[in-house]
Design a protein around this motif. Sequence first.
Motif, PDB file in Angstrom:
ATOM      1  N   ARG A   1     -59.656 -95.053  62.889  1.00 49.66           N
ATOM      2  CA  ARG A   1     -59.966 -93.705  62.195  1.00 49.66           C
ATOM      3  C   ARG A   1     -59.383 -93.740  60.663  1.00 49.66           C
ATOM      4  O   ARG A   1     -59.791 -92.648  60.166  1.00 49.66           O
ATOM      5  CB  ARG A   1     -59.437 -92.575  62.887  1.00 49.66           C
ATOM      6  N   CYS A   2     -58.867 -94.807  60.382  1.00 47.61           N
ATOM      7  CA  CYS A   2     -58.225 -94.882  59.107  1.00 47.61           C
ATOM      8  C   CYS A   2     -59.306 -94.557  57.827  1.00 47.61           C
ATOM      9  O   CYS A   2     -60.299 -95.411  57.944  1.00 47.61           O
ATOM     10  CB  CYS A   2     -57.479 -96.277  58.872  1.00 47.61           C
ATOM     11  N   PRO A   3     -59.074 -93.749  57.079  1.00 50.88           N
ATOM     12  CA  PRO A   3     -60.213 -93.440  55.888  1.00 50.88           C
ATOM     13  C   PRO A   3     -60.268 -94.443  55.128  1.00 50.88           C
ATOM     14  O   PRO A   3     -59.229 -95.380  54.843  1.00 50.88           O
ATOM     15  CB  PRO A   3     -59.704 -92.110  55.450  1.00 50.88           C
ATOM     16  N   PRO A   4     -61.418 -94.622  54.329  1.00 50.19           N
ATOM     17  CA  PRO A   4     -61.460 -95.607  53.311  1.00 50.19           C
ATOM     18  C   PRO A   4     -60.770 -95.368  52.353  1.00 50.19           C
ATOM     19  O   PRO A   4     -60.189 -94.160  52.077  1.00 50.19           O
ATOM     20  CB  PRO A   4     -63.170 -95.263  52.918  1.00 50.19           C
ATOM     21  N   ARG A   5     -60.372 -96.338  51.474  1.00 48.00           N
ATOM     22  CA  ARG A   5     -59.508 -96.103  50.496  1.00 48.00           C
ATOM     23  C   ARG A   5     -60.214 -95.936  49.294  1.00 48.00           C
ATOM     24  O   ARG A   5     -59.753 -95.420  48.156  1.00 48.00           O
ATOM     25  CB  ARG A   5     -58.513 -97.227  50.189  1.00 48.00           C
TER      26      ARG A   5
ATOM     27  N   ARG B   1     -67.698-103.656  46.963  1.00 42.79           N
ATOM     28  CA  ARG B   1     -67.273-104.127  48.309  1.00 42.79           C
ATOM     29  C   ARG B   1     -65.983-103.051  48.787  1.00 42.79           C
ATOM     30  O   ARG B   1     -65.606-102.646  49.894  1.00 42.79           O
ATOM     31  CB  ARG B   1     -66.897-105.680  48.558  1.00 42.79           C
ATOM     32  N   ARG B   2     -64.993-103.002  47.755  1.00 39.67           N
ATOM     33  CA  ARG B   2     -63.698-102.132  48.090  1.00 39.67           C
ATOM     34  C   ARG B   2     -63.952-100.690  48.109  1.00 39.67           C
ATOM     35  O   ARG B   2     -63.420-100.006  48.757  1.00 39.67           O
ATOM     36  CB  ARG B   2     -62.716-102.413  46.936  1.00 39.67           C
ATOM     37  N   PHE B   3     -65.002-100.192  47.602  1.00 41.15           N
ATOM     38  CA  PHE B   3     -65.700 -98.981  47.611  1.00 41.15           C
ATOM     39  C   PHE B   3     -66.465 -98.900  49.171  1.00 41.15           C
ATOM     40  O   PHE B   3     -67.744 -98.859  49.016  1.00 41.15           O
ATOM     41  CB  PHE B   3     -66.356 -98.194  46.462  1.00 41.15           C
ATOM     42  N   VAL B   4     -65.763 -98.642  50.271  1.00 40.12           N
ATOM     43  CA  VAL B   4     -66.280 -98.843  51.472  1.00 40.12           C
ATOM     44  C   VAL B   4     -67.333 -97.707  51.736  1.00 40.12           C
ATOM     45  O   VAL B   4     -68.549 -98.007  52.300  1.00 40.12           O
ATOM     46  CB  VAL B   4     -65.115 -98.886  52.615  1.00 40.12           C
ATOM     47  N   ARG B   5     -67.076 -96.432  51.268  1.00 40.07           N
ATOM     48  CA  ARG B   5     -68.081 -95.295  51.386  1.00 40.07           C
ATOM     49  C   ARG B   5     -68.804 -95.342  50.045  1.00 40.07           C
ATOM     50  O   ARG B   5     -68.170 -95.164  48.984  1.00 40.07           O
ATOM     51  CB  ARG B   5     -67.180 -94.287  51.841  1.00 40.07           C
ATOM     52  N   ARG B   6     -70.204 -95.360  50.275  1.00 36.62           N
ATOM     53  CA  ARG B   6     -70.840 -94.907  49.176  1.00 36.62           C
ATOM     54  C   ARG B   6     -71.803 -93.862  49.346  1.00 36.62           C
ATOM     55  O   ARG B   6     -72.512 -93.967  50.211  1.00 36.62           O
ATOM     56  CB  ARG B   6     -71.730 -96.402  48.731  1.00 36.62           C
TER      57      ARG B   6
END
Length: 259
Positions: free
Chosen positions: A47-51, A173-178
Motif C-alpha cells: 500500500r506504500c504510496p508512490p514517491r 519511470r520514477r514518477f510512478v503515478r502520472r
Amino acid sequence: EQIMRESMHNFKNVDWDDIAGLEFAKSTFFEAIILPLRRPDLYTGVRCPPRGVLLFGPPGTGKTLIAKSIASQAKAKFFSINPSSLTSKWVGEGEKLVRTLFAVAAAHQPAIIFIDEVDSLLSKRSGNEHESSLRLKNEFLIHLDGATTSEENRILVIGATNRPQELDEAVRRRFVRRLYIPLPDKDARKQIIVKIIGQVKHNLTTHDIEILSESADGYSGADVDSLCRYASMAPLRALSHAEIDQIEAQQLPAVTMDD
Ligand code: ATP
C-alpha cells in the motif's frame, strides 16, 4: 535560505473546492497521496504510496493548484522549485541546491516538493548536453529514489509539465503515478466564472453564465479566470480618473454580459 524564500513566498491554502472539475484527479490523489501522507502507518508495504507523481496536460489547467491543495490537505510543507533557478547557477551550485532542497524537506516532513516545468530540468539526454546539467539530473534521480513516503521519510515529489514526451525516460519511470490534467469542461468553466464574477456586483443571469461557459470551449482554467477578472474591471474602466477618485464602492455599476 533561497529555497525557503522561493517556496514559502505566496503560499496560500488551497481547498479541493477551489479547484473546478478534475474530479477524477481529486479522488485519485486523495486515496493515493493525501491519506498515506496523513497516515503513513496504515499505508505500508504494497500500500506504500508512490514517491513521485507527474501531472501533465495543457498549461493553465490547475496543476499548481492541485499540488498546493494536496499539501494543504496532507498538512505538508510545500516547497516549490523553479528549474531556471537551478540551471542558471554556477557549475555545481545547482546540485548543491537540490541536495539542500531535499535536506530541508526532510527536516520539515511531511513535505511536498513541487517542480513546475519539470521537463526543462529533467529532459531527455541529448548528445551535446552539458555535463553540469547531466550531473544535476543525476542528483535529482538519486533523491527521487531516496525520497519515500514511508514514516521515516514522508517526502513526495510532484512534477508538472506541458510536454511529458520531453522527459527523460529514467525520470519518467520514477514518477510512478502520472495523471493527465485536461482542459476544463463546460461545468468546470461555469464554476470558475461563478466564483470570480460572484465576487463583484453583476447582473448576469444563470442563462448568461450558461452561454458564457458554452462559448469558452477550449479555454483553460487560467484563460477563463483572466477573462472574468478583465470583465470585472469594466465598470471602473468606463470612468474617468477624476470619477474614480470620487466614487463610492457601492455606487459602482454592475458587470454586464457585454463586459
Ligand atoms: P502551467 O502549466 O502554465 O504552470 P498550471 O496547470 O500549473 O499551469 P495553475 O497555475 O494551477 O495552472 O492555474 C493558473 C490559474 O488558473 C490558477 O491560479 C487559477 O486561478 C486558474 N485555474 C486553472 N485551472 C483551474 C481550475 N480547474 N479551477 C479553478 N481555477 C483554475
